[in-house]
Design a protein around this motif. Structure first.
Motif, PDB file in Angstrom:
ATOM      1  N   PRO A 175      11.627 -11.937  56.470  1.00 56.57           N
ATOM      2  CA  PRO A 175      10.302 -12.392  56.027  1.00 56.57           C
ATOM      3  C   PRO A 175      10.381 -13.812  55.478  1.00 56.57           C
ATOM      4  CG  PRO A 175      10.837 -10.218  55.135  1.00 56.57           C
ATOM      5  CD  PRO A 175      12.103 -10.763  55.725  1.00 56.57           C
ATOM      6  N   LEU A 176       9.270 -14.524  55.528  1.00 53.38           N
ATOM      7  CA  LEU A 176       9.202 -15.845  54.920  1.00 53.38           C
ATOM      8  C   LEU A 176       9.337 -15.695  53.409  1.00 53.38           C
ATOM      9  CD1 LEU A 176       6.191 -17.321  56.943  1.00 53.38           C
ATOM     10  CD2 LEU A 176       8.634 -17.623  57.393  1.00 53.38           C
ATOM     11  N   THR A 177      10.197 -16.509  52.825  1.00 51.83           N
ATOM     12  CA  THR A 177      10.458 -16.407  51.391  1.00 51.83           C
ATOM     13  C   THR A 177       9.357 -17.098  50.590  1.00 51.83           C
ATOM     14  OG1 THR A 177      11.725 -18.460  51.361  1.00 51.83           O
ATOM     15  CG2 THR A 177      12.940 -16.410  51.839  1.00 51.83           C
ATOM     16  N   ALA A 178       9.397 -16.892  49.280  1.00 50.86           N
ATOM     17  CA  ALA A 178       8.427 -17.554  48.403  1.00 50.86           C
ATOM     18  C   ALA A 178       8.560 -19.066  48.499  1.00 50.86           C
ATOM     19  CB  ALA A 178       8.628 -17.085  46.961  1.00 50.86           C
ATOM     20  N   ASP A 179       9.798 -19.566  48.596  1.00 50.35           N
ATOM     21  CA  ASP A 179       9.995 -21.013  48.731  1.00 50.35           C
ATOM     22  C   ASP A 179       9.451 -21.516  50.066  1.00 50.35           C
ATOM     23  OD1 ASP A 179      11.118 -21.243  46.259  1.00 50.35           O
ATOM     24  OD2 ASP A 179      13.189 -21.477  46.947  1.00 50.35           O
ATOM     25  N   ALA A 180       9.571 -20.701  51.108  1.00 49.23           N
ATOM     26  CA  ALA A 180       9.039 -21.096  52.414  1.00 49.23           C
ATOM     27  C   ALA A 180       7.522 -21.251  52.352  1.00 49.23           C
ATOM     28  CB  ALA A 180       9.419 -20.059  53.465  1.00 49.23           C
ATOM     29  N   LEU A 181       6.857 -20.287  51.760  1.00 47.78           N
ATOM     30  CA  LEU A 181       5.399 -20.340  51.664  1.00 47.78           C
ATOM     31  C   LEU A 181       4.948 -21.494  50.776  1.00 47.78           C
ATOM     32  CD1 LEU A 181       4.732 -16.502  51.344  1.00 47.78           C
ATOM     33  CD2 LEU A 181       4.553 -17.921  53.397  1.00 47.78           C
ATOM     34  N   ALA A 182       5.706 -21.757  49.711  1.00 47.04           N
ATOM     35  CA  ALA A 182       5.379 -22.881  48.829  1.00 47.04           C
ATOM     36  C   ALA A 182       5.542 -24.206  49.571  1.00 47.04           C
ATOM     37  CB  ALA A 182       6.268 -22.851  47.593  1.00 47.04           C
ATOM     38  N   TYR A 183       6.543 -24.298  50.426  1.00 46.25           N
ATOM     39  CA  TYR A 183       6.779 -25.517  51.209  1.00 46.25           C
ATOM     40  C   TYR A 183       5.602 -25.789  52.140  1.00 46.25           C
ATOM     41  CZ  TYR A 183       8.876 -28.529  54.796  1.00 46.25           C
ATOM     42  OH  TYR A 183       9.125 -29.547  55.689  1.00 46.25           O
ATOM     43  N   ILE A 184       5.144 -24.755  52.826  1.00 42.63           N
ATOM     44  CA  ILE A 184       4.023 -24.923  53.756  1.00 42.63           C
ATOM     45  C   ILE A 184       2.771 -25.349  52.995  1.00 42.63           C
ATOM     46  CG2 ILE A 184       2.522 -23.710  55.384  1.00 42.63           C
ATOM     47  CD1 ILE A 184       5.001 -21.934  56.035  1.00 42.63           C
ATOM     48  N   ARG A 185       2.534 -24.720  51.853  1.00 36.51           N
ATOM     49  CA  ARG A 185       1.377 -25.103  51.035  1.00 36.51           C
ATOM     50  C   ARG A 185       1.474 -26.563  50.592  1.00 36.51           C
ATOM     51  NH1 ARG A 185       1.411 -19.499  49.255  1.00 36.51           N
ATOM     52  NH2 ARG A 185      -0.728 -18.665  49.473  1.00 36.51           N
ATOM     53  N   ALA A 186       2.662 -26.982  50.202  1.00 35.19           N
ATOM     54  CA  ALA A 186       2.837 -28.353  49.715  1.00 35.19           C
ATOM     55  C   ALA A 186       2.531 -29.369  50.811  1.00 35.19           C
ATOM     56  CB  ALA A 186       4.259 -28.546  49.192  1.00 35.19           C
ATOM     57  N   LYS A 187       2.942 -29.085  52.045  1.00 31.89           N
ATOM     58  CA  LYS A 187       2.686 -30.015  53.144  1.00 31.89           C
ATOM     59  C   LYS A 187       1.195 -30.081  53.477  1.00 31.89           C
ATOM     60  CE  LYS A 187       6.828 -31.129  53.191  1.00 31.89           C
ATOM     61  NZ  LYS A 187       7.147 -32.406  52.505  1.00 31.89           N
ATOM     62  N   LEU A 188       0.530 -28.947  53.435  1.00 25.74           N
ATOM     63  CA  LEU A 188      -0.907 -28.948  53.696  1.00 25.74           C
ATOM     64  C   LEU A 188      -1.665 -29.634  52.562  1.00 25.74           C
ATOM     65  CD1 LEU A 188      -1.351 -25.379  55.219  1.00 25.74           C
ATOM     66  CD2 LEU A 188      -1.258 -27.570  56.417  1.00 25.74           C
ATOM     67  N   GLN A 189      -1.140 -29.544  51.356  1.00 22.16           N
ATOM     68  CA  GLN A 189      -1.769 -30.246  50.240  1.00 22.16           C
ATOM     69  C   GLN A 189      -1.651 -31.756  50.417  1.00 22.16           C
ATOM     70  OE1 GLN A 189      -3.605 -28.812  47.696  1.00 22.16           O
ATOM     71  NE2 GLN A 189      -4.144 -30.941  47.280  1.00 22.16           N
ATOM     72  N   GLU A 190      -0.551 -32.222  51.020  1.00 23.48           N
ATOM     73  CA  GLU A 190      -0.413 -33.649  51.307  1.00 23.48           C
ATOM     74  C   GLU A 190      -1.543 -34.114  52.227  1.00 23.48           C
ATOM     75  OE1 GLU A 190       3.444 -34.971  52.641  1.00 23.48           O
ATOM     76  OE2 GLU A 190       4.485 -33.532  51.351  1.00 23.48           O
ATOM     77  N   VAL A 208      11.181 -28.519  58.753  1.00 21.86           N
ATOM     78  CA  VAL A 208      11.965 -27.285  58.777  1.00 21.86           C
ATOM     79  C   VAL A 208      11.662 -26.483  57.515  1.00 21.86           C
ATOM     80  CG1 VAL A 208      14.261 -26.287  58.910  1.00 21.86           C
ATOM     81  CG2 VAL A 208      13.753 -28.429  60.119  1.00 21.86           C
ATOM     82  N   VAL A 209      11.128 -25.303  57.695  1.00 18.24           N
ATOM     83  CA  VAL A 209      10.727 -24.460  56.566  1.00 18.24           C
ATOM     84  C   VAL A 209      11.981 -23.876  55.923  1.00 18.24           C
ATOM     85  CG1 VAL A 209       9.388 -22.449  55.871  1.00 18.24           C
ATOM     86  CG2 VAL A 209       8.538 -23.954  57.696  1.00 18.24           C
ATOM     87  N   PRO A 210      12.216 -24.151  54.642  1.00 22.59           N
ATOM     88  CA  PRO A 210      13.463 -23.722  54.002  1.00 22.59           C
ATOM     89  C   PRO A 210      13.447 -22.244  53.619  1.00 22.59           C
ATOM     90  CG  PRO A 210      12.075 -24.793  52.389  1.00 22.59           C
ATOM     91  CD  PRO A 210      11.347 -24.902  53.710  1.00 22.59           C
ATOM     92  N   VAL A 211      14.631 -21.713  53.390  1.00 21.18           N
ATOM     93  CA  VAL A 211      14.757 -20.370  52.822  1.00 21.18           C
ATOM     94  C   VAL A 211      14.723 -20.465  51.303  1.00 21.18           C
ATOM     95  CG1 VAL A 211      16.246 -18.337  52.624  1.00 21.18           C
ATOM     96  CG2 VAL A 211      16.046 -19.544  54.817  1.00 21.18           C
ATOM     97  N   THR A 212      15.440 -21.454  50.769  1.00 21.41           N
ATOM     98  CA  THR A 212      15.400 -21.740  49.335  1.00 21.41           C
ATOM     99  C   THR A 212      15.232 -23.238  49.149  1.00 21.41           C
ATOM    100  OG1 THR A 212      17.810 -21.978  49.206  1.00 21.41           O
ATOM    101  CG2 THR A 212      16.887 -19.788  48.764  1.00 21.41           C
ATOM    102  N   GLY A 213      14.709 -23.628  48.003  1.00 20.88           N
ATOM    103  CA  GLY A 213      14.549 -25.042  47.714  1.00 20.88           C
ATOM    104  C   GLY A 213      13.227 -25.592  48.210  1.00 20.88           C
ATOM    105  N   GLN A 214      13.064 -26.899  48.044  1.00 16.78           N
ATOM    106  CA  GLN A 214      11.796 -27.556  48.347  1.00 16.78           C
ATOM    107  C   GLN A 214      11.700 -28.069  49.776  1.00 16.78           C
ATOM    108  OE1 GLN A 214      11.354 -30.593  45.362  1.00 16.78           O
ATOM    109  NE2 GLN A 214      10.773 -29.129  43.765  1.00 16.78           N
ATOM    110  N   GLY A 215      12.801 -28.087  50.515  1.00 15.53           N
ATOM    111  CA  GLY A 215      12.759 -28.593  51.873  1.00 15.53           C
ATOM    112  C   GLY A 215      12.598 -30.098  51.903  1.00 15.53           C
ATOM    113  N   SER A 216      12.320 -30.638  53.085  1.00 12.75           N
ATOM    114  CA  SER A 216      12.213 -32.087  53.238  1.00 12.75           C
ATOM    115  C   SER A 216      11.111 -32.421  54.227  1.00 12.75           C
ATOM    116  CB  SER A 216      13.548 -32.670  53.716  1.00 12.75           C
ATOM    117  OG  SER A 216      13.903 -32.114  54.975  1.00 12.75           O
ATOM    118  N   GLY A 217      10.889 -33.718  54.412  1.00 13.30           N
ATOM    119  CA  GLY A 217       9.879 -34.187  55.352  1.00 13.30           C
ATOM    120  C   GLY A 217       8.602 -34.601  54.654  1.00 13.30           C
ATOM    121  N   THR A 218       8.050 -35.736  55.080  1.00 19.21           N
ATOM    122  CA  THR A 218       6.795 -36.245  54.531  1.00 19.21           C
ATOM    123  C   THR A 218       5.753 -36.286  55.632  1.00 19.21           C
ATOM    124  OG1 THR A 218       7.967 -37.600  52.902  1.00 19.21           O
ATOM    125  CG2 THR A 218       5.670 -38.177  53.366  1.00 19.21           C
ATOM    126  N   VAL A 219       4.589 -35.775  55.348  1.00 22.72           N
ATOM    127  CA  VAL A 219       3.526 -35.724  56.344  1.00 22.72           C
ATOM    128  C   VAL A 219       2.882 -37.096  56.487  1.00 22.72           C
ATOM    129  CG1 VAL A 219       1.293 -34.715  56.933  1.00 22.72           C
ATOM    130  CG2 VAL A 219       3.067 -33.292  55.902  1.00 22.72           C
TER     131      VAL A 219
END
Length: 703
Positions: A162-177, A65-76
């Motif tokens: 719009p997708l927030t900065a935290d949302a975009l950072a979350y997606i990047r973090a999961k793809l980095q995993e 779940v892509v968060p609005v604020t914060g780091q979100g959750s879930g491990t790939v």
């Protein structure tokens, strides 16, 4: 009119690959600096799990779940641990990540309130027609109607934004995993990742309910804004993205049921946006109705499910060539009766949409649809489900997987289907059973091909190994020796014994690894591994399915290679791979030492690098069907000299060319075709020593 073509000295000839299918003998190629030597490797297939990128069973990663604020959750799940599929142990290399954008649509639900279940009842003071004992006037026909009108609106919803900065950072973090692991990912963006908008209930009073209950997507402008925001991320992680699901529309992003999910116009604008956002090297997987909708809008055609098999095969480089197919009910289909040919709306999604823009539901034909998928020659996969039918059991399911060129499937769903494959014993008697549900003419095939390599194994093992591509080296002949300024030549063959193709472009490089100190030297070729197409008959005996693997590489391409003995390897990986050995393609050959995990490369043979003896070319002068090559010649009558020639676009090695005259300046080469580019070099043998010129390029023409 006199014309002079531009000339250039080439320090390296073209790296060539031909796709003709034939066996190669280990014979000396006339004109090569050394004979081609048979390499004596093991050319048989090892029927075991060979994990490779862009193919095979995948692990589903729901709940991202892509968060609005914060780091979100879930491990790939990046495939670090084996998983069992139908009893077969599988090392997965694909993570299917479902990015849930529920927080970014005012129409979707962020969580559930009171659910409509088999035990749900409307309040007693509300008259329900389906409830025994209630009397008219009825307020609602069913408990479901009451629930949808009064309870569902109380569920919490997201906000179209719009997708927030935290949302975009979350997606990047999961793809980095994924990048940190050793696999790739299929990505999907949706607005209802857990299917909150879907009801599937056998209600004792209302009957069976199986339907969407809300249009969960935001407005068009917001969807397009989200896709535009995702574009930089998709390009940033191109190296580990196997492909992108169309997604966005419908429950779970499976492209069905909602207003957008059944609209040809909506698919046209959404897929155009994805074509812009997704890197050109990557495919977009969609349902059949989505693709036909886009295609008709793009080319002003009117294809439907009645003639989908007549759509022309896409040409490489066109936008239509970028589409694959995701099947959320893989291999399912009713055998007969009133529901035939119902497939739970997966293959047939688009037939029977409101107003029948792509044809009525009964116009769907499995053979026509699968033939279109085969012509696409792209990603095809999904998740198997359904009770046992002729379609999702052997022998048909194995045959159809090869026909449709299946690339990937969900390892986690559905176990009952996988278990049936695991319970199937792969023997000739079992595989050669007549397929009574075979497609109608002209696509009818009643018997599958039996591969004796898997005799006695399980259907699950066969599926595990055959999903996507699977490469087996079938023959290898390499230069016995090569000078430091010479040309390393290789002539061999390879077979893709998998169901599917290599879809994403790969770098194919040749690596020389020193036997003395282990240092390696790499040269990139122009070989396109996507041309190693599979065949419906994947048996080793089918030599017509062998694809040519040949190259001729000027040693300067490797850099400064010291004299010595070397092993020759072939490395196949993504052009944008950032690590030295991850996500490289491994052959499925038997034999020790075929795979070098540190290099991420496959052994082709060995050679010896000898010292160079250069003869510099001082001038190239083309003429009408001829060319003069000037160099410091030691014998004006040409004694001890030989010319080796090839057309620039010709396959295979250089060959001895005898239509020449030698003179005090060098050699005059005759009998050439004007307007054709050639590569050539001159070799001298004198006093037991061999020397040669560099490889040069020229194009004869009128002066």
């Amino acid at each position: 009119m006199k014309m002079r073509r531009a000339l250039s000295l080439l320090l390296a000839p073209a790296l060539l690959l031909t796709m003709s299918a034939f066996s190669h003998g280990g014979v000396q190629c006339a004109g090569s600096s050394a004979p081609l030597v048979p390499q004596g490797l093991n050319y048989t297939e090892n029927p075991v799990d060979v994990p490779n990128p862009d193919r095979g069973f995948y692990r589903a990663n729901d709940g991202m779940v892509v968060p609005v604020t914060g780091q979100g959750s879930g491990t790939v799940n990046v495939g670090n641990s084996p998983v069992t599929v139908g009893g077969a142990v599988v090392n997965t290399r694909i993570s299917h990540i479902y990015f849930d954008l529920r927080n970014y649509s005012s129409n979707t639900f962020t969580s559930r309130g009171t659910r409509y279940t088999a035990s749900y009842r409307a309040p007693a003071d509300v008259s329900i027609q389906s409830r025994p004992g209630d009397k008219p006037p009825y307020a609602y026909a069913t408990h479901f109607d009451y629930w949808k009108a009064n309870v569902l609106p109380t569920w919490p919803r997201g906000t179209s934004q719009p997708l927030t900065a935290d949302a975009l950072a979350y997606i990047r973090a999961k793809l980095q995993e994924v990048r940190n692991g050793n696999g790739v990912t299929m990505v999907r963006f949706n607005y209802d990742g857990l299917g909150y908008s879907w009801v599937s209930v056998e209600h004792p009073q209302d009957g069976y309910m199986d339907r969407s209950v809300a249009d969960i997507e935001p407005d068009k402008a917001t969807v397009l804004q989200h896709i535009a925001q995702l574009k930089p991320i998709l390009h940033e992680f191109e190296d580990v993205i196997m492909g992108v699901d169309g997604g966005f529309f419908g429950p779970w992003g499976e492209e069905h049921s909602t207003t957008f999910g059944t609209s040809p116009q909506a698919y046209a604008w959404m897929l155009n946006a994805l074509l812009d956002a997704v890197p050109e090297s990557r495919s977009i997987t969609v349902q059949g109705g989505a693709f036909v909708s886009w295609y008709n809008a793009k080319y002003h055609t009117h294809y439907t499910f009645q003639n989908i098999d007549k759509m022309p095969p896409p040409k490489a480089g066109t936008p239509e060539a970028r589409f694959g197919f995701f099947n959320d009910s893989y291999a399912y289909g009713e055998d007969e009766g009133d529901n035939y040919p119902n497939d739970w709306g997966s293959l047939s999604e688009g037939a029977g949409w409101p107003g029948n823009p792509l044809g009525a539901a009964d116009t769907y034909d499995r053979g026509r649809l699968m033939t279109w998928i085969r012509k696409q020659n792209n990603l095809y996969g999904g998740e198997a489900q359904g009770d046992a039918t002729l379609w999702n059991t052997y022998p048909f399911v194995g045959w159809e997987a090869a026909y449709a060129q299946t690339v990937y499937l969900n390892a986690d769903y559905e176990d009952s289907v996988h278990d049936r494959w695991g319970d199937f014993t792969y023997t000739k008697d079992n595989v050669k059973q007549k397929m009574t549900n075979a497609y109608e003419e002209p696509y009818r095939t009643e018997y599958a091909t039996f591969d004796p390599l898997y005799d006695g194994r399980t259907g699950a093992e066969y599926f595990r190994d055959r999903l996507g591509y699977r490469l087996v080296l079938r023959d290898a002949n390499a230069s016995g020796w090569v000078k430091q300024n010479g040309t390393l030549e290789f002539d061999g063959s390879i077979q893709n014994v998998g169901f599917g193709n290599i879809v994403n472009k790969k770098n194919v490089s040749v690596v020389l690894k020193s036997k003395a100190d282990g240092k390696s030297y790499t040269a990139l070729t122009k070989i396109d591994a996507r041309n190693w197409r599979p065949d419906l008959d994947s048996r080793a005996s089918n030599t017509a399915a062998y694809r040519d693997l040949s190259f001729a590489i000027d040693m300067h391409k490797f850099g400064n290679v010291p004299v010595g003995d070397y092993d020759i390897y072939l490395k196949i990986n993504d052009p944008k791979e950032t690590t030295p050995n991850k996500r490289s393609i491994q052959f499925a050959n038997n034999g020790e030492g075929i795979w070098d995990a540190d290099l991420g490369a496959n052994l082709l043979g060995s050679t010896t690098v000898n010292a160079a003896n250069d003869i510099p070319v001082t001038r190239i002068k083309p003429g009408n069907g001829q060319v003069d090559l000037d160099f410091a010649i030691g014998s004006s009558n040409g004694k001890g000299y030989s010319v080796y020639l090839k057309k620039a676009d010709a396959p295979g090695p250089f060959t001895l060319y005898s239509n020449v005259n030698y003179n005090s300046k060098g050699v005059h080469i005759k009998g050439l075709t004007n307007g054709t580019q050639y590569f050539a070099y001159v070799q001298r043998n004198a006093g037991g020593k061999t020397s040669r010129t560099e490889t040069v390029s020229f194009t004869p023409g009128h002066r």
